[in-house]
Design an enzyme around this catalytic site. Structure first.
Site, PDB file in Angstrom:
ATOM      1  N   SER A 170       6.052  -1.627  -2.188  1.00 42.64           N
ATOM      2  CA  SER A 170       6.118  -2.539  -3.345  1.00 42.64           C
ATOM      3  C   SER A 170       5.121  -2.121  -4.424  1.00 42.64           C
ATOM      4  O   SER A 170       4.116  -2.790  -4.641  1.00 42.64           O
ATOM      5  CB  SER A 170       5.941  -3.996  -2.923  1.00 42.64           C
ATOM      6  OG  SER A 170       4.862  -4.199  -2.078  1.00 42.64           O
TER       7      SER A 170
ATOM      8  N   SER B  26       2.479   4.957   1.036  1.00 37.90           N
ATOM      9  CA  SER B  26       3.031   5.477   2.283  1.00 37.90           C
ATOM     10  C   SER B  26       1.914   6.006   3.182  1.00 37.90           C
ATOM     11  O   SER B  26       0.989   6.676   2.706  1.00 37.90           O
ATOM     12  CB  SER B  26       4.026   6.596   1.949  1.00 37.90           C
ATOM     13  OG  SER B  26       4.697   7.014   3.090  1.00 37.90           O
TER      14      SER B  26
ATOM     15  N   LYS C 240       0.532   0.259   6.916  1.00 36.27           N
ATOM     16  CA  LYS C 240       1.255  -1.023   6.854  1.00 36.27           C
ATOM     17  C   LYS C 240       2.072  -1.305   8.107  1.00 36.27           C
ATOM     18  O   LYS C 240       1.961  -2.391   8.690  1.00 36.27           O
ATOM     19  CB  LYS C 240       2.187  -1.059   5.631  1.00 36.27           C
ATOM     20  CG  LYS C 240       1.485  -1.020   4.299  1.00 36.27           C
ATOM     21  CD  LYS C 240       2.449  -1.043   3.139  1.00 36.27           C
ATOM     22  CE  LYS C 240       3.464   0.069   3.129  1.00 36.27           C
ATOM     23  NZ  LYS C 240       2.925   1.416   3.065  1.00 36.27           N
TER      24      LYS C 240
ATOM     25  N   GLY D 201       0.856  -1.185   0.000  1.00 31.48           N
ATOM     26  CA  GLY D 201       0.000   0.000   0.000  1.00 31.48           C
ATOM     27  C   GLY D 201       0.891   1.232   0.000  1.00 31.48           C
ATOM     28  O   GLY D 201       2.087   1.135   0.268  1.00 31.48           O
TER      29      GLY D 201
END
Length: 187
Positions: free
Chosen positions: A99, A27, A31, A25
């Site tokens: 990613s 910034s 996460k 996901g």
């Protein structure tokens, strides 16, 4: 000479199936907060876990890489290989990386047997992520100070069909972590 210890032997010893949980996901989507709490809950239930977080890996193993598209691919390739090694040892590997490119996440998925790579999409609108931004990174990216910032001047390709889809703008951290923990009951 003894044979090499196999992955099934390791998993039988620790009574756990090595699996990568790949959180992706933009910034400030949540996460790190989610994966830190998830690791604590798994650890508390005596699971062998390891958390690979973008900030810690970028400061060590991948400190030689920039944020160019090529280096982002190499960053994920290296992290995928490390995660695969931990999973081979039977760990629940929790990976928290932006990613941004599907092909890189798919490359890691292809390192694993079916069902051993769980893609977790930490979905949150960019406007909410920008409000959460404690370091002012989005503001700097919008001002052109940070080039190739994911979601602003560099693309993010969301998963097409993740195994788990979390909406951190709609649900609390507790609810999102429970959603992932419920998935653990199935594996």
């Amino acid at each position: 000479m003894r044979e090499k210890i196999s992955q099934p032997q390791r998993e039988q010893r620790i009574n756990q199936k090595g699996t990568i949980f790949w959180f992706t996901g933009v910034s400030d989507s949540g996460k790190t907060t989610l994966t830190t709490e998830l690791e604590k809950q798994l650890f508390d239930r005596n699971s062998l876990t390891y958390l690979l977080d973008g900030d810690s890996i970028r400061g060590g193993l991948n400190s030689d890489l920039t944020f160019s598209p090529e280096d982002r691919c190499e960053n994920i390739r290296r992290v995928g290989e490390v995660a695969r090694l931990f999973a081979d040892a039977g760990f629940f590997v929790i990976v928290a990386f932006i990613s941004p490119f599907r092909k890189d996440r798919d490359r890691v998925r292809n390192l694993m047997s079916p069902g051993r790579f769980i893609e977790v999409f930490v979905d949150c609108p960019l406007s909410v992520c920008e409000k959460r931004d404690p370091k002012g990174m989005y503001k700097k990216a919008r001002a052109g100070i940070i080039p190739e910032f994911t979601g602003i001047s560099s693309p993010y390709e969301p998963p097409k069909s993740p195994e788990i889809h979390l909406h951190t703008d709609q649900h609390t951290i507790e609810v999102c972590v429970k959603q992932v923990m419920d998935f653990f009951q199935e594996i």
